[in-house]
Every structure is written in structure tokens, then in C-alpha cells.
Scaffold this motif. Structure first.
Motif, PDB file in Angstrom:
ATOM      1  N   GLY A  55       0.794  -1.214   0.000  1.00  0.00           N
ATOM      2  CA  GLY A  55       0.000   0.000   0.000  1.00  0.00           C
ATOM      3  C   GLY A  55       0.834   1.275   0.000  1.00  0.00           C
ATOM      4  N   THR A  56       2.136   1.154   0.266  1.00  0.00           N
ATOM      5  CA  THR A  56       3.014   2.317   0.276  1.00  0.00           C
ATOM      6  C   THR A  56       3.230   2.831  -1.146  1.00  0.00           C
ATOM      7  OG1 THR A  56       4.183   1.442   2.212  1.00  0.00           O
ATOM      8  CG2 THR A  56       5.314   3.151   0.941  1.00  0.00           C
ATOM      9  N   GLU A  57       3.113   4.133  -1.338  1.00  0.00           N
ATOM     10  CA  GLU A  57       3.377   4.729  -2.636  1.00  0.00           C
ATOM     11  C   GLU A  57       4.843   5.104  -2.738  1.00  0.00           C
ATOM     12  OE1 GLU A  57       0.654   7.976  -3.260  1.00  0.00           O
ATOM     13  OE2 GLU A  57      -0.881   6.609  -4.010  1.00  0.00           O
ATOM     14  N   LEU A  58       5.445   4.787  -3.873  1.00  0.00           N
ATOM     15  CA  LEU A  58       6.860   5.059  -4.110  1.00  0.00           C
ATOM     16  C   LEU A  58       7.049   5.708  -5.470  1.00  0.00           C
ATOM     17  CD1 LEU A  58       8.393   1.613  -3.079  1.00  0.00           C
ATOM     18  CD2 LEU A  58       8.389   3.699  -1.717  1.00  0.00           C
ATOM     19  N   TRP A  59       8.057   6.543  -5.564  1.00  0.00           N
ATOM     20  CA  TRP A  59       8.515   7.053  -6.847  1.00  0.00           C
ATOM     21  C   TRP A  59       9.728   6.210  -7.189  1.00  0.00           C
ATOM     22  CZ3 TRP A  59       6.308   9.985 -10.306  1.00  0.00           C
ATOM     23  CH2 TRP A  59       7.058  10.488 -11.366  1.00  0.00           C
ATOM     24  N   ILE A  60       9.695   5.529  -8.337  1.00  0.00           N
ATOM     25  CA  ILE A  60      10.782   4.641  -8.729  1.00  0.00           C
ATOM     26  C   ILE A  60      11.454   5.169  -9.995  1.00  0.00           C
ATOM     27  CG2 ILE A  60       9.205   3.097  -9.973  1.00  0.00           C
ATOM     28  CD1 ILE A  60      11.098   0.792  -9.157  1.00  0.00           C
ATOM     29  N   ARG A  61      12.781   5.095  -9.993  1.00  0.00           N
ATOM     30  CA  ARG A  61      13.559   5.487 -11.168  1.00  0.00           C
ATOM     31  C   ARG A  61      14.446   4.317 -11.550  1.00  0.00           C
ATOM     32  NH1 ARG A  61      16.390  10.734 -13.150  1.00  0.00           N
ATOM     33  NH2 ARG A  61      17.775   9.807 -14.673  1.00  0.00           N
ATOM     34  N   ILE A  62      14.250   3.828 -12.785  1.00  0.00           N
ATOM     35  CA  ILE A  62      15.069   2.754 -13.348  1.00  0.00           C
ATOM     36  C   ILE A  62      15.729   3.355 -14.584  1.00  0.00           C
ATOM     37  CG2 ILE A  62      15.130   0.384 -14.211  1.00  0.00           C
ATOM     38  CD1 ILE A  62      12.209   0.111 -13.064  1.00  0.00           C
ATOM     39  N   ALA A  63      17.044   3.561 -14.515  1.00  0.00           N
ATOM     40  CA  ALA A  63      17.772   4.252 -15.585  1.00  0.00           C
ATOM     41  C   ALA A  63      17.110   5.613 -15.804  1.00  0.00           C
ATOM     42  CB  ALA A  63      17.833   3.401 -16.846  1.00  0.00           C
ATOM     43  N   ASN A  64      16.618   5.896 -16.999  1.00  0.00           N
ATOM     44  CA  ASN A  64      15.997   7.201 -17.264  1.00  0.00           C
ATOM     45  C   ASN A  64      14.468   7.134 -17.242  1.00  0.00           C
ATOM     46  OD1 ASN A  64      15.782   5.680 -19.555  1.00  0.00           O
ATOM     47  ND2 ASN A  64      16.190   7.348 -20.970  1.00  0.00           N
ATOM     48  N   VAL A  65      13.909   6.051 -16.716  1.00  0.00           N
ATOM     49  CA  VAL A  65      12.458   5.864 -16.650  1.00  0.00           C
ATOM     50  C   VAL A  65      11.999   6.079 -15.205  1.00  0.00           C
ATOM     51  CG1 VAL A  65      10.573   4.229 -16.989  1.00  0.00           C
ATOM     52  CG2 VAL A  65      12.515   4.221 -18.565  1.00  0.00           C
ATOM     53  N   GLU A  66      10.994   6.919 -15.033  1.00  0.00           N
ATOM     54  CA  GLU A  66      10.452   7.204 -13.706  1.00  0.00           C
ATOM     55  C   GLU A  66       8.951   6.937 -13.677  1.00  0.00           C
ATOM     56  OE1 GLU A  66      11.453  11.115 -12.384  1.00  0.00           O
ATOM     57  OE2 GLU A  66      13.572  10.863 -12.870  1.00  0.00           O
ATOM     58  N   ARG A  67       8.480   6.372 -12.567  1.00  0.00           N
ATOM     59  CA  ARG A  67       7.063   6.089 -12.410  1.00  0.00           C
ATOM     60  C   ARG A  67       6.659   6.172 -10.940  1.00  0.00           C
ATOM     61  NH1 ARG A  67       7.019   6.236 -17.094  1.00  0.00           N
ATOM     62  NH2 ARG A  67       5.755   5.141 -18.611  1.00  0.00           N
ATOM     63  N   LEU A  68       5.438   6.627 -10.723  1.00  0.00           N
ATOM     64  CA  LEU A  68       4.804   6.482  -9.428  1.00  0.00           C
ATOM     65  C   LEU A  68       4.343   5.031  -9.353  1.00  0.00           C
ATOM     66  CD1 LEU A  68       3.759   7.804  -6.831  1.00  0.00           C
ATOM     67  CD2 LEU A  68       1.639   8.315  -8.050  1.00  0.00           C
ATOM     68  N   SER A  69       4.508   4.405  -8.199  1.00  0.00           N
ATOM     69  CA  SER A  69       4.105   3.007  -8.060  1.00  0.00           C
ATOM     70  C   SER A  69       3.575   2.766  -6.654  1.00  0.00           C
ATOM     71  CB  SER A  69       5.280   2.075  -8.348  1.00  0.00           C
ATOM     72  OG  SER A  69       6.328   2.301  -7.425  1.00  0.00           O
ATOM     73  N   THR A  70       2.895   1.644  -6.504  1.00  0.00           N
ATOM     74  CA  THR A  70       2.351   1.241  -5.212  1.00  0.00           C
ATOM     75  C   THR A  70       2.851  -0.159  -4.896  1.00  0.00           C
ATOM     76  OG1 THR A  70       0.354   2.524  -5.649  1.00  0.00           O
ATOM     77  CG2 THR A  70       0.229   0.890  -3.895  1.00  0.00           C
ATOM     78  N   VAL A  71       3.340  -0.342  -3.672  1.00  0.00           N
ATOM     79  CA  VAL A  71       3.798  -1.654  -3.232  1.00  0.00           C
ATOM     80  C   VAL A  71       2.583  -2.563  -3.100  1.00  0.00           C
ATOM     81  CG1 VAL A  71       4.963  -2.946  -1.394  1.00  0.00           C
ATOM     82  CG2 VAL A  71       5.771  -0.640  -2.005  1.00  0.00           C
ATOM     83  N   GLN A  72       2.616  -3.701  -3.809  1.00  0.00           N
ATOM     84  CA  GLN A  72       1.513  -4.666  -3.763  1.00  0.00           C
ATOM     85  C   GLN A  72       1.756  -5.747  -2.723  1.00  0.00           C
ATOM     86  OE1 GLN A  72      -1.367  -4.274  -5.906  1.00  0.00           O
ATOM     87  NE2 GLN A  72      -0.277  -2.333  -5.778  1.00  0.00           N
ATOM     88  N   TRP A  73       3.033  -6.107  -2.536  1.00  0.00           N
ATOM     89  CA  TRP A  73       3.403  -7.114  -1.546  1.00  0.00           C
ATOM     90  C   TRP A  73       4.862  -6.899  -1.159  1.00  0.00           C
ATOM     91  CZ3 TRP A  73       7.511 -10.086  -2.978  1.00  0.00           C
ATOM     92  CH2 TRP A  73       7.773 -10.219  -4.334  1.00  0.00           C
ATOM     93  N   ALA A  74       5.228  -7.349   0.026  1.00  0.00           N
ATOM     94  CA  ALA A  74       6.609  -7.255   0.497  1.00  0.00           C
ATOM     95  C   ALA A  74       6.872  -8.422   1.443  1.00  0.00           C
ATOM     96  CB  ALA A  74       6.844  -5.928   1.204  1.00  0.00           C
ATOM     97  N   ARG A  75       7.918  -9.191   1.131  1.00  0.00           N
ATOM     98  CA  ARG A  75       8.310 -10.308   2.009  1.00  0.00           C
ATOM     99  C   ARG A  75       9.677 -10.838   1.601  1.00  0.00           C
ATOM    100  NH1 ARG A  75       4.090 -11.793  -0.883  1.00  0.00           N
ATOM    101  NH2 ARG A  75       4.343 -13.323  -2.515  1.00  0.00           N
ATOM    102  N   GLY A  76      10.411 -11.310   2.576  1.00  0.00           N
ATOM    103  CA  GLY A  76      11.693 -11.963   2.334  1.00  0.00           C
ATOM    104  C   GLY A  76      12.723 -11.130   1.593  1.00  0.00           C
ATOM    105  N   GLY A  77      12.730  -9.825   1.790  1.00  0.00           N
ATOM    106  CA  GLY A  77      13.703  -8.967   1.133  1.00  0.00           C
ATOM    107  C   GLY A  77      13.335  -8.589  -0.296  1.00  0.00           C
ATOM    108  N   PHE A  78      12.103  -8.854  -0.687  1.00  0.00           N
ATOM    109  CA  PHE A  78      11.626  -8.501  -2.022  1.00  0.00           C
ATOM    110  C   PHE A  78      10.290  -7.774  -1.902  1.00  0.00           C
ATOM    111  CE2 PHE A  78      14.297 -12.187  -2.620  1.00  0.00           C
ATOM    112  CZ  PHE A  78      15.067 -11.832  -3.714  1.00  0.00           C
ATOM    113  N   MET A  79       9.933  -7.058  -2.968  1.00  0.00           N
ATOM    114  CA  MET A  79       8.606  -6.451  -3.024  1.00  0.00           C
ATOM    115  C   MET A  79       8.149  -6.384  -4.471  1.00  0.00           C
ATOM    116  SD  MET A  79       9.144  -2.391  -2.357  1.00  0.00           S
ATOM    117  CE  MET A  79      10.648  -1.573  -2.872  1.00  0.00           C
TER     118      MET A  79
END
Length: 124
Positions: A55-79
Motif C-alpha cells: 500500500g506504500t506509494e513510491l517514486w521509482i527510477r530505473i535508468a531514465n524511466v520514472e514512475r509512481l508506483s504502489t507496493v503490492q506485496w513485500a516479504r523476504g527482502g523482495f517487493m
């Protein structure tokens, strides 16, 4: 019943391809580097030891691509994150091209992430 996989009746909306690219995530009280483990037009799986809760909202940047995103799940060091706006084909192509270049150089995963950091200016 299988959850989280497109085949078998799961909830995933798009097919994902395995990649390894560095990314940065920012949100309320959050700002650090993560590794993108797989990617589709609609979302990604990220390796993050400090993954925020669903449910946490994040701004993610991968190389030159940026997007607003929402965490759908998180467990074991991954999300898993869902992008607010799907990636367009040109953006997907460029991210997969960058991943292919780093694979062709036969760098170890940690070295590939360091190169990505350098390319976006974090390691200078």
C-alpha cells in the motif's frame, strides 16, 4: 490455486521478464537503492532488504524511466510494485536493451548494479 502468477489464474496483469538493473525508490521517509529483478509494462519485482509494507506509494527510477508506483506485496527482502501508468514499449525496450548490454559484458550482478549506479550519476 496459484497466486501472483499470470498462468494458473493468479493476479499478475502482465508477463514479466527477468532482468537485473539498479533503481532508486523514494517515498515518505524512504529513499534508497534497490535491484529490479523482473519487469513488465505494469510493474516490477524489486530486491529490497528494507521493503515498505503493501500500500506504500513510491517514486521509482530505473535508468531514465520514472514512475509512481504502489507496493503490492513485500516479504523476504523482495517487493512487488504496480506502476501507476504502464511503461510504453519504447521504455520497456530501452530497459531490456540496457540489461542485455550488461549481460553481454559478463559482469557479476554486483558489478552490473555498480555500472548502473555510475550511468545514472550516483557513483560519481
Amino acid at each position: 490455486m496459484t497466486f501472483g502468477k499470470k498462468i494458473g489464474g493468479g493476479r499478475r496483469a502482465g508477463s514479466r521478464a527477468t532482468i537485473l538493473l539498479a533503481a532508486s525508490v523514494m517515498g515518505k521517509g524512504i529513499g534508497h537503492r534497490v535491484a529490479v529483478m523482473d519487469l513488465s509494462a505494469t510493474g516490477a519485482k524489486l530486491r529490497d532488504a528494507d521493503a515498505p509494507q503493501a500500500g506504500t506509494e513510491l517514486w521509482i527510477r530505473i535508468a531514465n524511466v520514472e514512475r509512481l508506483s504502489t507496493v503490492q506485496w513485500a516479504r523476504g527482502g523482495f517487493m512487488g510494485v504496480l506502476f501507476d501508468k504502464p511503461l510504453i514499449p519504447r521504455e520497456l525496450y530501452e530497459l531490456h536493451r540496457q540489461n542485455s548490454i550488461s549481460i553481454a559484458t559478463k559482469l557479476k550482478p554486483e558489478e552490473r548494479l555498480a555500472v548502473d549506479d555510475w550511468n545514472i550519476g550516483l557513483a560519481r
